[in-house]
Design an enzyme around this catalytic site. Structure first.
Site: not given
Lengths: 408, 138
Positions: A125, A202, A205, A228, A366
């Site tokens: 991203h 990261d 997700q 999220k 993105c």
């Protein structure tokens, strides 16, 4: 036999799902952008403002104590959720992006020098690319990129070839937001450690779909967002190894992050407060605690089974549509399907599906470098959560077919 | 003497008034997009691109006598339909008329969501750019 979820009962916990959009029942397939919030989270927010609102940590009155206790309880829940060795290593931020920038501007600034290298992947991203480009430019360091295959799998052999002692940090996502690939982070982390590089994962997700044990995975840094994971927007988490967090200079200066301030010099507070300058997002952090309780009360095997079944069912049905191609077919992926259709712009599909009450995401997600890799202007992305149903997938496919007829 | 900007807006409102449900309306919009006069490739340059988040829009303007004439194109067909209406309304008018235009038809035909600030398309920027051209030519 895995326990199955009572989806009707679960759906009843999410008020937003029960509405008409453009005169059709809402189908929410944009869960990778943000998940919906259970009633428990919404109630926690209003209960906080109705009963406990106070500034935390310094007030000595009852409300301040209640607010502080509730705020710190979320930190404890997070430490347990991630199996962190201590609550001090859980830093609250405003989101994943803020967590990555914090690490870039503190760890990065202190440890990356001229001629050093930072490795990212082609699946990232923008928020896990740009902060590293900024620090690399400032320091005269180089960005190296792990390539991705046509199927959406990172090339680990190429990654091994990139690793060398000049690499100070590897920043990759646990799961790709654009195409759903689950990356082999165990291997990525251990290989980086062999050359002395630190790793930032990261987890934006992944946290809603996969269990994360920061100690078992030997994580240096792990960042994600509450929104999220069925929690409120405006809250993020940065986990870091203690020695790294302690050696990092502070990020923003202000109240809360200091021990003592005088004009001859200031000493900084201890972890985690050293990195939490100013009044934090108290209400949303507390409500995030309710989200963690909610999601952890669902049997994780049943949750994973539901999402896997949704992914398999939607994949199978979508593949029957002529001209449709799924982008990202990694063997290991979460319940995200990115697709393109010959001769049709993704935006047109998104606009028309919205008229049918169906929310998907269209565009570059993105992740422009990934779109460039696949020579696409963008994709349509349907991303599922455990509260989605097979009937919704049926209607989505039917409406997609109608959409294509209209555009045809 | 051509039709005024408001006369054309009224025509569009009448045309869209014929449709009862959204699908018919969108089919008409898609049809308008497909029928948009093709833009010369020579004008599809980087300088003419209006940056939107999802689909590219190209806009070219030139002055013919007292009037401003627009040509435009997009990769997305629904955006193209919107462009086609904007051109029908604004093209072939004087800079002063274009600058004074109040584009009320978009709301009246139920398409104002396409001008919402969601970064999803470049239409807001396109309207602004059309007015910038008008200003430059005035």
């Amino acid at each position: 036999m895995t326990e199955t979820l009572n989806i009707d009962q679960i759906r009843a916990d999410f008020p937003v799902l029960h509405q008409q959009v453009n005169k059709a029942p809402l189908i929410y397939f944009d869960n990778a952008a943000t998940t919906q919030k259970p009633k428990a989270v919404i109630d926690a927010l209003s209960a906080y403002y109705e009963q406990d609102n106070a500034n935390i940590h310094r007030g000595i009155h009852t409300l301040a104590e209640r607010a502080t206790t509730a705020y710190e309880l979320t930190r404890k829940k997070l430490a347990a959720f991630l199996n962190a060795p201590s609550t001090d290593q859980i830093i609250f931020t405003s989101g994943t992006t803020a967590g990555i920038n914090l690490v870039a501007q503190t760890f990065g600034r202190a440890n990356v020098g001229k001629g050093d290298q930072i490795i990212v992947s082609n699946l990232e991203h923008h928020s896990n690319i740009v902060p590293w480009q900024m620090i690399a430019e400032e320091k005269g360091a180089e960005i190296k990129v792990i390539p991705v295959s046509d199927a959406g799998v990172l090339d680990i052999e190429a990654y091994k070839a990139l690793l060398n002692p000049k690499v100070k940090l590897v920043a990759v996502n646990h799961v790709s937001n654009a195409i759903g690939t689950i990356n082999p982070i165990v291997e990525i982390i251990s290989l980086a450690h062999e050359v002395g590089a630190k790793v930032l994962i990261d987890g934006a997700q992944s946290v809603a779909h996969l269990a994360v044990d920061v100690q078992a995975l030997d994580m240096d840094f792990f960042v994600f967002s509450a929104h999220k994971l069925f929690g409120p927007t405006g809250v993020g988490v940065l986990y870091g190894k203690r020695d790294l967090l302690e050696s990092m200079p502070p990020y923003q200066g202000g109240g809360e992050m200091i021990k003592e301030v005088s004009f001859s010099g200031t000493t900084y507070n201890e972890l985690p407060y050293k990195f939490e300058a100013g009044t934090p997002n108290i209400a949303d952090v507390i409500a995030f605690g309710a989200a963690l309780d909610y999601v952890q009360a669902i049997p994780s095997e049943a949750l994973a089974a539901q999402e896997e079944a949704l992914l398999a069912y939607a994949t199978q049905k979508l593949q029957l549509i002529p001209g449709l191609r799924i982008v990202g077919t990694a063997p290991e992926k979460i319940a995200v399907i990115s697709f393109v259709i010959d001769g049709v712009h993704p935006q047109d599909i998104g606009v028309l599906l919205d008229k049918f009450g169906i929310a998907i995401r269209t565009g570059h997600h993105c992740a422009q470098p990934l779109m460039q890799r696949y020579e696409l202007v963008g994709t349509c992305r349907a991303s599922f959560a455990f509260y989605n149903t097979f009937e919704e997938i049926d209607r989505f496919v039917l409406c997609l077919e109608k959409t294509l007829q209209m555009l045809g | 003497m051509g039709k005024s900007i408001n006369e054309i807006q009224e025509e569009l409102i009448e045309e869209f008034g014929l449709f009862e449900d959204w699908a018919d309306k969108y089919e008409y919009l898609i049809d308008l997009g497909k029928k948009l006069a093709p833009m010369s490739d020579a004008f599809k340059t980087e300088e003419n691109v209006i940056k939107g988040c999802q689909s590219r829009v190209w806009l070219h303007a030139e002055k013919q006598g007292d009037l401003v004439v627009f040509q435009a194109d997009s990769e997305a067909i629904i955006v193209k339909g919107m462009i086609s209406m904007l051109i029908r309304v604004l093209s072939n008018h004087t800079p002063a008329e274009i600058l004074a235009a109040d584009l009320y038809f978009i709301e009246q035909i139920g398409m104002s969501q396409h001008l919402a600030q969601t970064r999803s398309n470049g239409l807001v920027s396109m309207v602004k750019q059309m007015q910038h051209y008008a200003l430059a030519f005035s």
